[in-house]
Design a protein around this motif. Structure first.
Motif, PDB file in Angstrom:
ATOM      1  N   GLU A   1       0.827  -1.199   0.000  1.00 15.92           N
ATOM      2  CA  GLU A   1       0.000   0.000   0.000  1.00 15.92           C
ATOM      3  C   GLU A   1       0.865   1.254   0.000  1.00 15.92           C
ATOM      4  O   GLU A   1       1.977   1.257   0.532  1.00 15.92           O
ATOM      5  CB  GLU A   1      -0.913   0.051   1.241  1.00 15.92           C
ATOM      6  N   SER A   2       0.316   2.312  -0.567  1.00 19.95           N
ATOM      7  CA  SER A   2       0.969   3.614  -0.533  1.00 19.95           C
ATOM      8  C   SER A   2      -0.094   4.699  -0.612  1.00 19.95           C
ATOM      9  O   SER A   2      -1.242   4.425  -0.955  1.00 19.95           O
ATOM     10  CB  SER A   2       1.971   3.751  -1.683  1.00 19.95           C
ATOM     11  N   GLY A   3       0.328   5.924  -0.291  1.00 19.83           N
ATOM     12  CA  GLY A   3      -0.572   7.059  -0.434  1.00 19.83           C
ATOM     13  C   GLY A   3      -1.161   7.592   0.854  1.00 19.83           C
ATOM     14  O   GLY A   3      -1.876   8.591   0.843  1.00 19.83           O
ATOM     15  N   GLY A   4      -0.881   6.925   1.958  1.00 19.19           N
ATOM     16  CA  GLY A   4      -1.388   7.434   3.224  1.00 19.19           C
ATOM     17  C   GLY A   4      -0.690   8.714   3.629  1.00 19.19           C
ATOM     18  O   GLY A   4       0.280   9.145   3.015  1.00 19.19           O
ATOM     19  N   GLY A   5      -1.215   9.343   4.676  1.00 14.81           N
ATOM     20  CA  GLY A   5      -0.608  10.576   5.152  1.00 14.81           C
ATOM     21  C   GLY A   5      -1.538  11.329   6.077  1.00 14.81           C
ATOM     22  O   GLY A   5      -2.522  10.782   6.577  1.00 14.81           O
TER      23      GLY A   5
END
Length: 125
Positions: free
Chosen positions: A6-10
């Protein structure tokens, strides 16, 4: 070896948007229904959304319906979760998961075969 990344968190303010991605490898992606789950501190992991292997059918938890959109690109072995109108209660670690061509919509986490490591989403008030 199966990997879901997963990617794109923040960190985002209330009312803002984030887009998550989950890249899969080691599986025939187009044969797997994909799901997103989330887990907030001191809470159980909960279902967010799922999309069938064909991409024709999507399903959402009531708490995110109308705000979140799941999609997939089988050519890129990637599933996405676009999150709009984010609220503090959306703060959680978000996980993607894969299950091989289930007979029906899968909203129960234990029915999924593979999981990513998660990405943190924090919505500030």
């Amino acid at each position: 070896q199966v990997q879901l990344v997963e990617s794109g968190g923040g960190l985002v303010q209330t009312g803002g948007s984030l887009g998550l991605s989950c890249a899969a490898s080691g599986i025939t992606f187009g044969q797997y229904t994909m799901g997103w789950f989330r887990q907030a501190p001191r809470k159980e992991r909960e279902f967010v959304s799922t999309i069938t292997w064909s991409g024709r059918t999507t399903y959402y938890a009531e708490s995110v319906k109308g705000r979140f959109t799941i999609s997939r690109d089988n050519a890129k072995n990637t599933v996405y979760l676009q999150m709009n109108s984010l609220q503090p209660e959306d703060t959680a670690v978000y996980y993607c998961a894969a299950v091989y061509r289930p007979a029906d919509t899968v909203v129960v986490s234990k029915q999924y075969d593979y999981w990513g490591q998660g990405t943190q989403v924090t919505v500030s008030s």
